[in-house]
Each structure stands twice: as C-alpha cells, then as structure tokens.
Enzyme design. Sequence first.
Site, mmCIF file in Angstrom:
data_model
loop_
_atom_site.group_PDB
_atom_site.id
_atom_site.type_symbol
_atom_site.label_atom_id
_atom_site.label_comp_id
_atom_site.label_asym_id
_atom_site.label_seq_id
_atom_site.Cartn_x
_atom_site.Cartn_y
_atom_site.Cartn_z
ATOM 1 C CE LYS A 282 -3.578 4.756 0.371
ATOM 2 N NZ LYS A 282 -2.168 4.607 0.772
ATOM 3 C CG ASP B 207 -1.879 1.161 1.233
ATOM 4 O OD1 ASP B 207 -2.996 0.995 0.695
ATOM 5 O OD2 ASP B 207 -1.533 2.258 1.743
ATOM 6 C CG HIS C 1 -4.255 9.868 0.041
ATOM 7 N ND1 HIS C 1 -2.920 9.681 -0.215
ATOM 8 C CD2 HIS C 1 -4.434 9.484 1.327
ATOM 9 C CE1 HIS C 1 -2.325 9.204 0.874
ATOM 10 N NE2 HIS C 1 -3.230 9.080 1.823
ATOM 11 C CE1 TYR D 96 0.852 7.883 2.366
ATOM 12 C CE2 TYR D 96 1.195 5.592 1.809
ATOM 13 C CZ TYR D 96 0.415 6.582 2.365
ATOM 14 O OH TYR D 96 -0.796 6.249 2.932
#
Length: 273
Positions: free
Chosen positions: A75, A45, A108, A50
């Site tokens: 996302k 994930d 997100h 990120y």
Amino acid sequence: MSVPTVKLNSGTEIPQLGFGVFQIPPEDTAAAVAHAFGVGYRHIDTAAMYDNEGQVGQAIRDSGLDRDEIYVTTKLNNDAHGRDEALRAFDESLQLLGLDHVDLYLIHWPLPERGLYVQTWQALEHVYREGRAKAVGVSNFQPNHLHRLRDDAEVAPAVNQVELHPTFTQHELRQTHKELGIATEAWAPLGQGSELDSPTVTEIAERLGRTPAQVVLRWHIQLGNIVFPKSVTPARIEENFNIFDFELEVADMGSIGALDDGNRIGPVPDDFN
Ligand code: NAD
C-alpha cells in the site's frame, strides 16, 4: 486444504485468506511469513507504512516458491499522495520487496482534506496499465470517495480494504461495493483480538469444536470478505488457516452479524488526514 479465490474486476483472482503483517516488527517478519508459507498461506498483505516490505521480500525469496504462486499486496503510504510522489513510492516498494510486480497495490487512506486521492489514483492506473500492479485498489475509502473515483477515474478500484469485524460489519459500505463491483477486504477481521471473548462467538465455537478465531474468520469467508489475520504465534497462524472444513449455519451467521454495535477501532476515514 485449498483456499478459495475471489475474482476481481481486473480479471485476476485473489486468495480469500491471506496473512497480514501489520505491527509485526521487521526483525520478526521473515520468520512469521516463512511459517505462514509453510502452513499453506500464499497471500501476504503488507504496506509501506508497516516498515517490513524488505523482510516480506526476503521471506518470499527464501521460500523457494514460484512468484506466480504467491499473491502480494502492498500500500501507498500517506506521505506519498500526488501522482509523481505515488509513482516514486511504488518504485520504492517494488525495490524493497525485490519484485518486478505486485499483485495488488492500494492507496492506504484517502486523506480527503489533502484532496489528492484522485491524482494519486492516476499513478495507480499507470502502474496497472504497465502491468507492474496486476490489480489496483483502495483502502479506508467511504462511499463518497468511491463515487468520486467512479465519476473521475478510468479504472475502477478492484478492492476496498476497510475495518470490518462482527461488532463493525460495514453493512452499507458492503452494499456500495456490490453496486460498484468492488471486492471487500476486511482489516482487523478479529477486531484485533477483541471479538474473541464474545459469548455468542464462544458458544458457537464450543458447539462446533472450533476456536473463536476460526468461527469469526469463517463468518467473514461465508460473507464473501477477503481476510488476512495477523499473528506471530505459530499455533495461531495454523489455527487461522484451518477454516475450510466446516460451515456456519444461517442462524449462526445471523447471530454473529447481530453483534454489530458500531464498534469502530480505527480512525474515521473522513476525519483522518
Ligand atoms: P486482526 O483482527 O488480524 O487481529 C490480530 C490480533 O489478534 C493479533 O495480534 C493477536 O493478538 C490476535 N489473534 C490472531 N489470531 C488469533 C487466534 N487464533 N487466537 C487468538 N487471538 C488471535 O487485526 P490486524 O492485524 O489489525 O488486521 C489484520 C491485517 O489487516 C493487518 O495485519 C494488515 O495487513 C491489515 N490492516 C490494514 C489496515 C488498513 O488501514 N488498511 C489497518 C489495520 C490492519
């Protein structure tokens, strides 16, 4: 040890346990993901936010595993709401990952004040129909956002990925998911580590000869949640995977669920813009 799967409304199946890479610095990501693959994790994930999609892609290529053995979620970042922006952002994520499709693509955050999540969702419907996302879903959506999609969208979200842990069990939201046929993904399944000192959890762990993290993750699995705990510590990555050879009794499930005291760690999605 085989990880159970959850069947999504898209018809595809997602491994119920995966590996999350939020807050893993890019330079540490490939090694952490490689270790996770070595332990047996097959579900990763990540997210554009990120900043480590490229390193996740590197770890996938280095693993030698077949693409169809690995389940990859990413996302859409908050700066890419709107149909065209979302399509561009999706292409960018695929490129960074070095993949021709993802298994699951999520919005997100709903950013309700911006008012673009329905248009953004149309982009996700598009990449889903093209087969470049095998399933599409949302994250941090509240019941009112989910109802809006039910009324205005053509494809229903396969999952909603939300903050969920023993002190924040999201009972009502999980009921809404059930009614709408949406699978529940639990982010911060360990409360980002904060749930592990709870006397209720440590008592159960000691009695069963397990660790507090294993007990909390097992609670999620038995509730039906999809989880992807994060760690960069090899021993913890292994520990978090070894949760399929024991079971919690109904009474223990109940006492962990009773820890709910409304302890939300992250932002309230309705106020986060
Ligand atoms: P988490 O609950 O998985 O906690 C991670 C922290 O718990 C680690 O940093 C470590 O300190 C500790 N930990 C992990 N394993 C442990 C063990 N066995 N023993 C003791 N301590 C341990 O929190 P998270 O990383 O925030 O959430 C997991 C994943 O969920 C993320 O990596 C990301 O993929 C996803 N996520 C999504 C959103 C979203 O908005 N959609 C937000 C946050 C996280």
